[in-house]
Scaffold this motif. Structure first.
Motif, PDB file in Angstrom:
ATOM      1  N   ILE A  23    -116.495  28.943  -2.796  1.00 15.92           N
ATOM      2  CA  ILE A  23    -117.544  29.418  -1.899  1.00 15.92           C
ATOM      3  C   ILE A  23    -118.076  28.251  -1.077  1.00 15.92           C
ATOM      4  CG2 ILE A  23    -119.723  30.654  -1.724  1.00 15.92           C
ATOM      5  CD1 ILE A  23    -117.594  32.328  -3.072  1.00 15.92           C
ATOM      6  N   ILE A  31    -123.872  29.248   3.788  1.00 13.21           N
ATOM      7  CA  ILE A  31    -123.257  30.095   2.771  1.00 13.21           C
ATOM      8  C   ILE A  31    -122.793  31.422   3.388  1.00 13.21           C
ATOM      9  CG2 ILE A  31    -124.578  29.107   0.865  1.00 13.21           C
ATOM     10  CD1 ILE A  31    -126.399  31.584   0.985  1.00 13.21           C
ATOM     11  N   SER A  33    -123.265  34.582   3.241  1.00 11.34           N
ATOM     12  CA  SER A  33    -124.207  35.498   2.595  1.00 11.34           C
ATOM     13  C   SER A  33    -123.759  36.953   2.666  1.00 11.34           C
ATOM     14  CB  SER A  33    -125.604  35.339   3.216  1.00 11.34           C
ATOM     15  OG  SER A  33    -125.542  35.440   4.630  1.00 11.34           O
ATOM     16  N   ILE A  36    -120.979  37.462   0.090  1.00 12.10           N
ATOM     17  CA  ILE A  36    -121.516  37.420  -1.276  1.00 12.10           C
ATOM     18  C   ILE A  36    -122.233  38.728  -1.607  1.00 12.10           C
ATOM     19  CG2 ILE A  36    -123.205  36.297  -2.780  1.00 12.10           C
ATOM     20  CD1 ILE A  36    -122.533  33.659  -1.313  1.00 12.10           C
ATOM     21  N   GLU A  37    -123.046  39.201  -0.673  1.00 17.07           N
ATOM     22  CA  GLU A  37    -123.752  40.466  -0.904  1.00 17.07           C
ATOM     23  C   GLU A  37    -122.760  41.626  -1.049  1.00 17.07           C
ATOM     24  OE1 GLU A  37    -126.648  40.991   2.153  1.00 17.07           O
ATOM     25  OE2 GLU A  37    -127.661  39.082   1.709  1.00 17.07           O
ATOM     26  N   LEU A  39    -119.731  41.408  -2.165  1.00 21.58           N
ATOM     27  CA  LEU A  39    -119.093  41.264  -3.472  1.00 21.58           C
ATOM     28  C   LEU A  39    -120.014  41.762  -4.570  1.00 21.58           C
ATOM     29  CD1 LEU A  39    -116.579  40.281  -4.936  1.00 21.58           C
ATOM     30  CD2 LEU A  39    -117.588  38.000  -5.035  1.00 21.58           C
ATOM     31  N   VAL A  49    -116.529  30.626 -10.275  1.00 24.32           N
ATOM     32  CA  VAL A  49    -116.975  30.231  -8.944  1.00 24.32           C
ATOM     33  C   VAL A  49    -116.890  28.718  -8.803  1.00 24.32           C
ATOM     34  CG1 VAL A  49    -118.967  30.100  -7.403  1.00 24.32           C
ATOM     35  CG2 VAL A  49    -118.463  32.231  -8.609  1.00 24.32           C
ATOM     36  N   SER A  51    -118.270  25.983  -6.336  1.00 25.83           N
ATOM     37  CA  SER A  51    -119.222  25.777  -5.246  1.00 25.83           C
ATOM     38  C   SER A  51    -120.126  24.616  -5.618  1.00 25.83           C
ATOM     39  CB  SER A  51    -120.064  27.040  -5.023  1.00 25.83           C
ATOM     40  OG  SER A  51    -120.898  26.909  -3.891  1.00 25.83           O
ATOM     41  N   CYS A  54    -125.341  26.933  -7.037  1.00 31.31           N
ATOM     42  CA  CYS A  54    -125.318  28.391  -7.189  1.00 31.31           C
ATOM     43  C   CYS A  54    -126.461  29.071  -6.441  1.00 31.31           C
ATOM     44  CB  CYS A  54    -125.371  28.744  -8.678  1.00 31.31           C
ATOM     45  SG  CYS A  54    -124.616  30.325  -9.091  1.00 31.31           S
ATOM     46  N   GLY A  60    -127.952  34.094  -1.999  1.00 30.00           N
ATOM     47  CA  GLY A  60    -126.588  33.601  -2.080  1.00 30.00           C
ATOM     48  C   GLY A  60    -125.959  33.918  -3.421  1.00 30.00           C
ATOM     49  N   LEU A  61    -125.337  32.938  -4.023  1.00 30.16           N
ATOM     50  CA  LEU A  61    -124.670  33.142  -5.305  1.00 30.16           C
ATOM     51  C   LEU A  61    -125.642  33.532  -6.409  1.00 30.16           C
ATOM     52  CD1 LEU A  61    -122.038  30.256  -5.268  1.00 30.16           C
ATOM     53  CD2 LEU A  61    -121.584  32.714  -5.275  1.00 30.16           C
ATOM     54  N   LEU A  64    -125.102  37.141  -7.483  1.00 35.59           N
ATOM     55  CA  LEU A  64    -124.041  37.410  -8.458  1.00 35.59           C
ATOM     56  C   LEU A  64    -124.429  36.883  -9.833  1.00 35.59           C
ATOM     57  CD1 LEU A  64    -120.870  36.490  -6.359  1.00 35.59           C
ATOM     58  CD2 LEU A  64    -121.925  38.736  -6.664  1.00 35.59           C
TER      59      LEU A  64
END
Length: 255
Positions: A23, A31, A33, A36-37, A39, A49, A51, A54, A60-61, A64
């Motif tokens: 990522i 990021i 975004s 990510i959303e 996903l 992940v 990156s 987080c 962002g991450l 998740l």
């Protein structure tokens, strides 16, 4: 050659449970975004992940992470994310902490077909000697430790062997991209995005501006389209600031 897809949801639809994801971005700068959303809505679990960090607790991450979708993380910085620290210390997530420059080079090496390389960073520490806590047990003991790595002398210096990183998917964000997947990043967003894009077997880019092939000067391309499989136009949105710092105002003459 047209690599555009209609939505972020379509772009991440085939990411399976257990996938390794690289990522792009640093903190919440640059990021992907939207991806990510998407996903998060898609529902893939047990993710690994790669990156720098987080994100924030709910940005962002962090989305998740809070949903329990991330099993393992390779990164450099726990940062401002209290939920990441809590899950790490309680044994809910495994974290392989890696020096920041080493992480960047591991991604670049993986994307360049280089399986491993030697670096000075970490020699004489637990990075090379092993024993860093990757995962804690519920009782607070260390359940999984980092392994010892090969150290070799070149000239008068010792270097530790680090492996390149190849990810199943890479998610990145660019300021501009064309339909062939050529990408341009803006200022500080040119952080881990180009490296993450290189490392992905399938790289998906969200772009703030989508242009036709030929509109980007080849000299300005940061990530060539050969690395990118899918392109999606990002939604207009306010860019958040992780930590706002301002200088003091001018001092007024009291006389």
């Amino acid at each position: 050659m047209d690599k555009t897809v209609e939505s972020a949801d379509s772009a991440v639809r085939d990411i399976p449970p257990g996938a390794r994801l690289a990522i792009g971005g640093f903190g919440i700068c640059g990021i992907p975004s939207d991806l990510i959303e998407a996903l998060g809505r898609q529902g893939a679990t047990d993710l690994e992940v790669v990156s720098n960090n987080c994100g924030l607790d709910a940005v962002g991450l962090g989305i998740l992470l809070s949903a329990g979708r991330i099993r393992r993380m390779i990164g450099s910085y726990v940062g401002e994310n209290k939920e990441l620290a809590r899950r790490y210390l309680s044994g809910e997530i495994e974290i392989e902490l890696t020096p920041q420059g080493t992480l960047a080079e591991r991604l670049r090496a993986g994307g360049s077909g280089i399986p491993a390389f030697y670096t000075l960073a970490g020699v004489g520490t637990q990075v090379a000697e092993g024993g860093l806590p990757w995962r804690y047990a519920v009782d607070g003991s260390v359940a999984v430790k980092s392994p010892e790595k090969e150290v070799r002398a070149f000239g008068d210096c010792e270097y530790v062997l680090e492996e390149g990183i190849v990810s199943d998917y890479a998610l990145v964000r660019a300021a501009k991209g064309d339909r062939h997947g050529n990408l341009v990043y803006h200022r500080a967003a040119r952080n881990f995005n180009p490296l993450a894009a290189m490392s992905g077997r399938i790289t998906i880019a969200e772009v703030e501006e989508l242009v036709e092939p030929g509109e980007i000067d080849p000299d300005n391309v940061d990530t060539p389209g050969i690395f990118v499989r899918r392109v999606v136009l990002a939604r207009p949105a306010e860019k958040l600031i992780e930590r706002r710092t301002v200088s003091p105002g001018p001092v007024k003459d009291s006389l």
